[in-house]
Scaffold this active site. Sequence first.
Site, PDB file in Angstrom:
ATOM      1  N   ASN A   1      38.356  28.195  -7.071  1.00 25.33           N
ATOM      2  CA  ASN A   1      38.963  26.918  -6.685  1.00 25.33           C
ATOM      3  C   ASN A   1      38.850  25.836  -7.744  1.00 25.33           C
ATOM      4  O   ASN A   1      39.432  24.778  -7.615  1.00 25.33           O
ATOM      5  CB  ASN A   1      38.309  26.394  -5.393  1.00 25.33           C
ATOM      6  CG  ASN A   1      36.813  26.198  -5.557  1.00 25.33           C
ATOM      7  OD1 ASN A   1      36.180  26.882  -6.347  1.00 25.33           O
ATOM      8  ND2 ASN A   1      36.256  25.267  -4.813  1.00 25.33           N
TER       9      ASN A   1
ATOM     10  N   LYS B   1      32.419  26.720   1.466  1.00 27.64           N
ATOM     11  CA  LYS B   1      32.437  25.263   1.279  1.00 27.64           C
ATOM     12  C   LYS B   1      33.822  24.731   1.600  1.00 27.64           C
ATOM     13  O   LYS B   1      34.820  25.311   1.174  1.00 27.64           O
ATOM     14  CB  LYS B   1      32.090  24.927  -0.173  1.00 27.64           C
ATOM     15  CG  LYS B   1      31.944  23.455  -0.433  1.00 27.64           C
ATOM     16  CD  LYS B   1      32.453  23.033  -1.793  1.00 27.64           C
ATOM     17  CE  LYS B   1      33.966  23.034  -1.846  1.00 27.64           C
ATOM     18  NZ  LYS B   1      34.532  22.498  -3.093  1.00 27.64           N
TER      19      LYS B   1
ATOM     20  N   ALA C   1      33.397  42.769  -0.249  1.00 23.97           N
ATOM     21  CA  ALA C   1      32.243  42.341  -1.049  1.00 23.97           C
ATOM     22  C   ALA C   1      32.681  41.750  -2.379  1.00 23.97           C
ATOM     23  O   ALA C   1      33.623  42.222  -3.009  1.00 23.97           O
ATOM     24  CB  ALA C   1      31.334  43.544  -1.290  1.00 23.97           C
TER      25      ALA C   1
ATOM     26  N   THR D   1       0.858 -12.630   9.353  1.00 19.38           N
ATOM     27  CA  THR D   1       1.580 -12.269  10.582  1.00 19.38           C
ATOM     28  C   THR D   1       1.826 -13.461  11.512  1.00 19.38           C
ATOM     29  O   THR D   1       2.841 -13.501  12.210  1.00 19.38           O
ATOM     30  CB  THR D   1       0.811 -11.158  11.332  1.00 19.38           C
ATOM     31  OG1 THR D   1      -0.580 -11.504  11.371  1.00 19.38           O
ATOM     32  CG2 THR D   1       0.942  -9.821  10.638  1.00 19.38           C
TER      33      THR D   1
ATOM     34  N   ARG E   1      28.203  25.006   2.981  1.00 17.66           N
ATOM     35  CA  ARG E   1      28.138  23.674   2.370  1.00 17.66           C
ATOM     36  C   ARG E   1      29.094  22.726   3.102  1.00 17.66           C
ATOM     37  O   ARG E   1      29.858  23.156   3.956  1.00 17.66           O
ATOM     38  CB  ARG E   1      28.453  23.802   0.889  1.00 17.66           C
ATOM     39  CG  ARG E   1      27.314  24.514   0.129  1.00 17.66           C
ATOM     40  CD  ARG E   1      27.718  24.867  -1.275  1.00 17.66           C
ATOM     41  NE  ARG E   1      28.338  23.722  -1.940  1.00 17.66           N
ATOM     42  CZ  ARG E   1      29.190  23.832  -2.965  1.00 17.66           C
ATOM     43  NH1 ARG E   1      29.538  25.036  -3.417  1.00 17.66           N
ATOM     44  NH2 ARG E   1      29.706  22.763  -3.511  1.00 17.66           N
TER      45      ARG E   1
ATOM     46  N   ARG F   1       0.797  -1.224   0.000  1.00 16.03           N
ATOM     47  CA  ARG F   1       0.000   0.000   0.000  1.00 16.03           C
ATOM     48  C   ARG F   1       0.835   1.282   0.000  1.00 16.03           C
ATOM     49  O   ARG F   1       0.315   2.364  -0.207  1.00 16.03           O
ATOM     50  CB  ARG F   1      -0.982  -0.030   1.193  1.00 16.03           C
ATOM     51  CG  ARG F   1      -2.063  -1.096   1.034  1.00 16.03           C
ATOM     52  CD  ARG F   1      -2.772  -1.427   2.350  1.00 16.03           C
ATOM     53  NE  ARG F   1      -2.028  -2.378   3.176  1.00 16.03           N
ATOM     54  CZ  ARG F   1      -2.440  -2.868   4.339  1.00 16.03           C
ATOM     55  NH1 ARG F   1      -3.610  -2.477   4.824  1.00 16.03           N
ATOM     56  NH2 ARG F   1      -1.710  -3.731   5.029  1.00 16.03           N
TER      57      ARG F   1
ATOM     58  N   ASN G   1      39.298  40.592   6.867  1.00 12.41           N
ATOM     59  CA  ASN G   1      38.105  41.199   6.278  1.00 12.41           C
ATOM     60  C   ASN G   1      38.038  40.788   4.814  1.00 12.41           C
ATOM     61  O   ASN G   1      38.943  41.079   4.040  1.00 12.41           O
ATOM     62  CB  ASN G   1      38.162  42.722   6.377  1.00 12.41           C
ATOM     63  CG  ASN G   1      36.892  43.321   5.803  1.00 12.41           C
ATOM     64  OD1 ASN G   1      35.843  43.300   6.431  1.00 12.41           O
ATOM     65  ND2 ASN G   1      36.977  43.813   4.567  1.00 12.41           N
TER      66      ASN G   1
ATOM     67  N   ASP H   1       5.772  -1.585  11.522  1.00 13.70           N
ATOM     68  CA  ASP H   1       5.140  -0.400  10.915  1.00 13.70           C
ATOM     69  C   ASP H   1       4.313   0.388  11.929  1.00 13.70           C
ATOM     70  O   ASP H   1       3.406   1.123  11.562  1.00 13.70           O
ATOM     71  CB  ASP H   1       4.285  -0.812   9.710  1.00 13.70           C
ATOM     72  CG  ASP H   1       3.073  -1.658  10.080  1.00 13.70           C
ATOM     73  OD1 ASP H   1       2.955  -2.069  11.252  1.00 13.70           O
ATOM     74  OD2 ASP H   1       2.235  -1.914   9.190  1.00 13.70           O
TER      75      ASP H   1
HETATM   76  C1  UD1 Z   1      -2.406  -5.837  11.433  1.00 13.16           C
HETATM   77  C2  UD1 Z   1      -3.364  -6.717  12.259  1.00 13.16           C
HETATM   78  C3  UD1 Z   1      -4.560  -5.874  12.665  1.00 13.16           C
HETATM   79  C4  UD1 Z   1      -4.106  -4.668  13.463  1.00 13.16           C
HETATM   80  C5  UD1 Z   1      -3.045  -3.869  12.700  1.00 13.16           C
HETATM   81  C6  UD1 Z   1      -2.395  -2.851  13.643  1.00 13.16           C
HETATM   82  C7  UD1 Z   1      -3.073  -9.013  11.451  1.00 13.16           C
HETATM   83  C8  UD1 Z   1      -3.664 -10.087  10.617  1.00 13.16           C
HETATM   84  N1  UD1 Z   1      -3.773  -7.856  11.466  1.00 13.16           N
HETATM   85  O1  UD1 Z   1      -3.070  -5.465  10.237  1.00 13.16           O
HETATM   86  O2  UD1 Z   1      -5.454  -6.634  13.460  1.00 13.16           O
HETATM   87  O3  UD1 Z   1      -5.223  -3.845  13.755  1.00 13.16           O
HETATM   88  O4  UD1 Z   1      -1.999  -4.718  12.207  1.00 13.16           O
HETATM   89  O5  UD1 Z   1      -1.520  -2.004  12.978  1.00 13.16           O
HETATM   90  O6  UD1 Z   1      -2.059  -9.205  12.086  1.00 13.16           O
HETATM   91  N2  UD1 Z   1       4.252  -8.937   8.101  1.00 13.16           N
HETATM   92  C9  UD1 Z   1       5.223  -9.906   7.981  1.00 13.16           C
HETATM   93  N3  UD1 Z   1       4.942 -11.028   7.241  1.00 13.16           N
HETATM   94  C10 UD1 Z   1       3.737 -11.234   6.666  1.00 13.16           C
HETATM   95  C11 UD1 Z   1       2.743 -10.230   6.803  1.00 13.16           C
HETATM   96  C12 UD1 Z   1       3.039  -9.089   7.541  1.00 13.16           C
HETATM   97  O7  UD1 Z   1       6.339  -9.778   8.493  1.00 13.16           O
HETATM   98  O8  UD1 Z   1       3.564 -12.282   6.024  1.00 13.16           O
HETATM   99  C13 UD1 Z   1       4.590  -7.716   8.884  1.00 13.16           C
HETATM  100  C14 UD1 Z   1       4.528  -6.439   8.071  1.00 13.16           C
HETATM  101  O9  UD1 Z   1       5.798  -6.120   7.525  1.00 13.16           O
HETATM  102  C15 UD1 Z   1       4.051  -5.410   9.091  1.00 13.16           C
HETATM  103  C16 UD1 Z   1       3.281  -6.242  10.113  1.00 13.16           C
HETATM  104  O10 UD1 Z   1       3.632  -7.577   9.908  1.00 13.16           O
HETATM  105  O11 UD1 Z   1       5.143  -4.787   9.720  1.00 13.16           O
HETATM  106  C17 UD1 Z   1       1.772  -6.057  10.016  1.00 13.16           C
HETATM  107  O12 UD1 Z   1       1.319  -6.452   8.733  1.00 13.16           O
HETATM  108  P1  UD1 Z   1       0.260  -5.576   7.921  1.00 13.16           P
HETATM  109  O13 UD1 Z   1       0.024  -6.242   6.612  1.00 13.16           O
HETATM  110  O14 UD1 Z   1       0.668  -4.155   7.909  1.00 13.16           O
HETATM  111  O15 UD1 Z   1      -1.030  -5.793   8.841  1.00 13.16           O
HETATM  112  P2  UD1 Z   1      -2.298  -4.840   8.953  1.00 13.16           P
HETATM  113  O16 UD1 Z   1      -3.170  -5.039   7.770  1.00 13.16           O
HETATM  114  O17 UD1 Z   1      -1.866  -3.460   9.251  1.00 13.16           O
HETATM  115 CA    CA Z   2       0.092  -2.396   9.258  1.00  8.02          CA
END
Ligand code: UD1
Ligand code: CA
Length: 428
Positions: A400, A365, A394, A92, A347, A16, A391, A119
Amino acid sequence: MNTYATVVLAAGKGTRMRSTLSKLLHPLAGQPLLSHVLKSVEAIPSTSVFAPWRESVATQRPIVVLGHEAEQILSAFGERCQYAMQHEQLGTGHAVLAAQEAVDALAPLPDTVLVCYGDTPLVRSEMLASVLAEHLSQQATVTFLTADADPSSDYGRVVRDSHGDVREIVEVKRATPEQLQITEVNSGVYCFERAWLWESLHALPRNASGEYYLTDLIAVAGVQERRIATVRGSLDETLGVNNRVQLAEAEQVMRRRILERHMYAGVTIIDPASTYIDEEVSIGTDTVVLPGTMITGKTTIGSWCRIGPGTTIYQSSIGERCVIRNSALEESVLEDEVSMGPFSHCRPGAHLARGVRMGNFGEVKNSYIGAETDVHHFSYVGDATVGEHVNIGAGTITSNYNGLTKEKYHTTIGDGAFIGCDTVFVPL
Ligand code: UD1
Ligand code: CA
C-alpha cells in the site's frame, strides 16, 4: 434545604513528582488523577448516604482551583468544571480562599463547602457523602475525614485532647516527636460552614512555613469551641499522591478495584496480579481474561470471549464469542466470533467482520475484512477492502505504500476470492 458547593484543590506545584506534566494529569488506571476525584464528586448525589442533601445544589459543577500548569488542566477538563485561579501557591488555605468568589456566586448560596484535594484519587463518592451527612447530622462547623496510617507517613496528624475531642491538625514538619507517633491522620476531605470558612480564612495568619494551611483552621475552630466532627475512613480510599511511589500504590488499589468490579459482574480473571484493565473498559459476562493481558482506553468487549494470554488491547470494540490470543489491537473493531492470533496485530482502523479468522503473525491496518474470511500466516493487509469468504494465503501482502510519493494505495478484493500463497498486491 441543605446546600453545598464542592471545591477541589489542584493548583499546587506537585514538586515531588519531578515532572513537567501537572501532577493532577498523571494517569491512574488510564485516567488523569484529577478525573478520579471529579468522578467521585459528581457521583455523590447518586449514593444512598446522600438522602439529607437530596435537594442540594449538587448539580453545580465542582469548582477546581488552578494555578500551576493551569492551561494543561483547563484543556483536559474544559466545561466539566468551573475554575478559580490561585495566582501564587501560598498553601491549601489560601487556595480555598481563591474559590470564595465562585462559591458565593452560586445560586442558591450554599450553606456548606466540601473541600477535596485533587491528588487523592481513591476517595469514593460514598465516603464523600458520609462526610457531608455527618457534617449535617452533627451540625458541625467543620467535619473532616481521617484515616489510620503508619507513624512514618507524611500526613498531617490529628491531635485530640484527653476527652477525645479534636484540638488541631499538625503537619509533619511542625509535629513534636510525640505527635509524630499519632496514627490518626488527616485525609484532606472537609466540610465547612461557608460563612465561618471565609471569615476564618481571611483572619488566618501565615504560619511558620510562610503559608496559609487549611489544616490550621481546625485549631481555630477548637479555640472557638465550635463543633468539630470527624469521619474515619481507610487509607485505601484516602491515599494522597505526592510522588511516583504513591502513584504506583494508588494504581495498585485502583486496578484491584476495577478487576473486582468486573469479577463481581461476571467476568473471569484468571490472574488478577498480571491483568491490567483501565477504568473505562466494559466487558460482557462470561468472558474470560487470561494472564498477562492489558486492556486500555475506552474498550468494549462482549460476552463469552477469551482474551489472552499475553494480549494488549487499546481503544477497541470487540463483539461476542471472540478468541484473541497473544495479540495486540489498537483502535480496531472486531465483530462477533472473530478468532485472532497467536501473534497478530490489528492497527488503527482494522475492522474484522463476523467470523474472521486471523492467524499467526497477521497484521491488518485501516482495512475492512468481510465475514468468514481467513487471513492466516504472515500476511499484511493495509488500506484494503476484503470481501466475505475470502482465503488470503500465507505471505500475502498489500503493497500500500509508495516510499517516493508517500501516498497510500487502496486494495480491493471481492467476495469469495482465493488468494494463493506469497501474493503481493500492488495497487495503482
Ligand atoms: C495535605 C494536608 C495534610 C493531609 C494531606 C492528605 C495541608 C497543609 N496538609 O498535605 O494534613 O494529611 O494533604 O493528603 O493541607 N494545593 C493548592 N494550592 C497550594 C497548595 C496546594 O491548590 O497553594 C493543592 C495541591 O495541588 C494538592 C492539594 O492542594 O492537590 C494538597 O496539597 P499538598 O501539597 O499535596 O499537601 P500535602 O503535603 O499532601
Ligand atoms: Ca498531597
